[in-house]
Design a protein around this motif. Structure first.
Motif, short mmCIF file in Angstrom:
data_model
loop_
_atom_site.label_atom_id
_atom_site.label_comp_id
_atom_site.label_asym_id
_atom_site.label_seq_id
_atom_site.Cartn_x
_atom_site.Cartn_y
_atom_site.Cartn_z
N LEU A 192 -13.29 78.39 -21.32
CA LEU A 192 -13.54 78.04 -22.65
C LEU A 192 -12.92 79.34 -23.50
N GLN A 193 -12.48 80.21 -22.81
CA GLN A 193 -11.93 81.66 -23.31
C GLN A 193 -10.63 81.72 -23.82
N LYS A 194 -10.36 82.57 -24.65
CA LYS A 194 -8.93 82.76 -24.96
C LYS A 194 -8.30 83.66 -23.82
N TRP A 195 -7.06 83.31 -23.51
CA TRP A 195 -6.27 83.91 -22.32
C TRP A 195 -4.98 84.53 -22.87
N TYR A 196 -4.69 85.65 -22.03
CA TYR A 196 -3.23 86.33 -22.07
C TYR A 196 -2.52 86.34 -21.10
N GLY A 197 -1.30 85.95 -21.21
CA GLY A 197 -0.46 85.92 -19.93
C GLY A 197 0.96 86.44 -20.14
N THR A 198 1.76 86.51 -19.22
CA THR A 198 3.19 87.28 -19.43
C THR A 198 4.01 85.82 -19.17
N THR A 199 5.37 86.08 -19.72
CA THR A 199 6.40 85.06 -19.56
C THR A 199 6.97 85.30 -17.96
N GLY A 200 6.73 84.17 -17.21
CA GLY A 200 7.53 84.15 -15.93
C GLY A 200 6.78 84.59 -14.88
N ASP A 201 5.57 85.20 -14.95
CA ASP A 201 4.93 85.91 -13.87
C ASP A 201 3.46 85.59 -14.16
N MET A 202 2.90 84.79 -13.43
CA MET A 202 1.52 84.46 -13.50
C MET A 202 0.68 84.41 -11.88
N GLU A 203 1.49 85.32 -11.30
CA GLU A 203 0.91 85.53 -9.88
C GLU A 203 -0.57 86.07 -9.82
N HIS A 204 -0.66 87.23 -10.50
CA HIS A 204 -1.92 87.92 -10.49
C HIS A 204 -3.27 86.87 -10.82
N LEU A 205 -3.03 85.98 -11.94
CA LEU A 205 -3.77 85.15 -12.25
C LEU A 205 -4.10 84.05 -11.21
N PHE A 206 -3.20 83.45 -10.77
CA PHE A 206 -3.31 82.36 -9.77
C PHE A 206 -3.96 82.98 -8.37
N ARG A 207 -3.67 84.07 -7.71
CA ARG A 207 -4.10 84.64 -6.46
C ARG A 207 -5.59 84.98 -6.89
N PHE A 208 -6.05 85.50 -8.00
CA PHE A 208 -7.12 86.10 -8.32
C PHE A 208 -8.19 84.73 -8.46
N TRP A 209 -7.69 83.51 -9.11
CA TRP A 209 -8.54 82.55 -9.27
C TRP A 209 -8.42 81.72 -7.78
N GLN A 210 -7.62 81.90 -7.02
CA GLN A 210 -7.73 81.03 -5.63
C GLN A 210 -8.59 81.81 -5.02
N LEU A 211 -8.58 82.96 -5.00
CA LEU A 211 -9.43 83.80 -4.05
C LEU A 211 -10.95 83.66 -4.35
N ASN A 212 -11.39 83.50 -5.67
CA ASN A 212 -12.63 83.57 -6.22
C ASN A 212 -13.16 82.13 -6.53
N PHE A 213 -12.61 81.32 -6.74
CA PHE A 213 -12.79 79.93 -7.19
C PHE A 213 -12.29 78.94 -6.23
N GLY A 214 -11.68 79.15 -5.41
CA GLY A 214 -11.21 78.17 -4.46
C GLY A 214 -9.89 77.13 -4.78
N ASN A 215 -9.42 77.27 -5.94
CA ASN A 215 -8.42 76.61 -6.59
C ASN A 215 -7.41 77.19 -7.62
N THR A 216 -6.46 76.45 -8.04
CA THR A 216 -5.92 77.19 -9.17
C THR A 216 -6.13 76.80 -10.50
N PRO A 217 -5.78 77.62 -11.32
CA PRO A 217 -6.38 77.61 -12.75
C PRO A 217 -5.59 76.27 -13.06
#
Length: 298
Positions: A192-217
């Motif tokens: 529900l929050q506002k999120w920041y990301g970068t052009t072309g590289d979302m690896e950190h977000l995807f790996r963090f989410w997968q490790l802690n929530f068991g799925n991809t954002p």
């Protein structure tokens, strides 16, 4: 009569895989590279590369020509270097690959103090490892290890991927859910929050989410900015969230400009490596660069 520079340009394109990479390695313009290639193709009478997007893929005849001229060109270039060393003071040139954010945080402040030439390249880590193996790069800073027997990897630091926010964000509801180990509800709050990301590289977000929530954002960031350092600056005056390496924002966290929200119930850590060829003629210069990194990231 064929121009020797055409062959040198052909070799540079073959090794770098792009016209831009060839132009950078030869210190000439991209139109100049294109002109050399078209002149050589007209001279030999057949296409040497097929264009696949930005990549230059050698044709079968291109591969044959490269195998025929590569050794001779290498011998000529070595003779040229030896002649330069014997007639004038030689200033080494070191090519270093890393991500843009790492350069800004570490080496940028020391560039003007170095007594040798430096070329900094940014790009995909796997591509940089390949360029290191080919001799296009002399050193790379990477969280990934390659498989080439010619390359040695030396660990020197680590980074923890963390969830951070602007200092004005009220994260008390999230902290309560995490403390109660209600991770599904915590995930829902984050979405529900506002999120920041970068052009072309979302690896950190995807790996963090997968490790802690068991799925991809299943959402896209609200604000896409050029790089991770831009995210840190934006967060300093906002309420958004982002997942980034801790070493990029530790000063802002210590000063209170950015808030460390969560390291995750399972921490995501990367080991950072110096990667260089085992046999290098620039060992002294490379060691100096390594020491600068150790100084900043200790």
């Amino acid at each position: 009569m064929v121009n020797l520079e055409w062959y040198r340009t052909f070799k540079a394109i073959y090794q770098s895989g792009t016209l831009t990479g060839a132009a950078e390695s030869l210190f000439i313009s991209q139109p100049g590279v294109s002109l050399h290639l078209s002149s050589l193709e007209s001279y030999v009478g057949y296409k040497l590369f097929e264009r696949a997007g930005r990549k230059m893929v050698p044709t079968e005849r291109g591969k044959i020509l490269f195998n025929a001229v590569a050794e001779s060109l290498a011998t000529l270039e070595e003779a040229e270097k030896s002649f330069q060393r014997s007639t004038e003071k030689h200033t080494p040139t070191i090519s270093i690959g890393m991500c843009f954010e790492t350069f800004q945080i570490t080496l940028e402040q020391y560039i003007s103090s170095l007594n040798f030439n430096v070329i900094i390249r940014f790009g995909d880590y796997h591509e940089m490892l390949d360029n290191l193996d080919k001799g296009i790069l002399d050193l790379i800073i990477t969280p990934h290890k390659g498989s080439s027997a010619k390359i040695e990897h030396q660990p020197f630091s680590s980074e923890t991927i963390v969830l951070v926010a602007g200092k004005e964000l009220d994260d008390a509801p999230f902290q309560k859910l995490v403390k109660q180990k209600k991770y599904t509800a915590a995930e829902a709050w984050l979405k529900l929050q506002k999120w920041y990301g970068t052009t072309g590289d979302m690896e950190h977000l995807f790996r963090f989410w997968q490790l802690n929530f068991g799925n991809t954002p299943d959402f896209r960031p609200n604000y896409i900015v050029p790089n991770l350092n831009s995210i840190v600056r934006c967060l300093s005056s906002g309420k958004g969230l982002a997942v980034i390496p801790d070493f990029l924002c530790h000063k802002e966290i210590e000063s209170g400009q950015v808030k460390l929200v969560w390291k995750g119930h399972k921490q995501l850590k990367n080991t950072l490596y110096f990667a260089c060829r085992k046999n290098t003629t620039h060992a002294k210069e490379i060691e100096l660069i390594k020491n600068l990194f150790r100084k900043v990231m200790q």
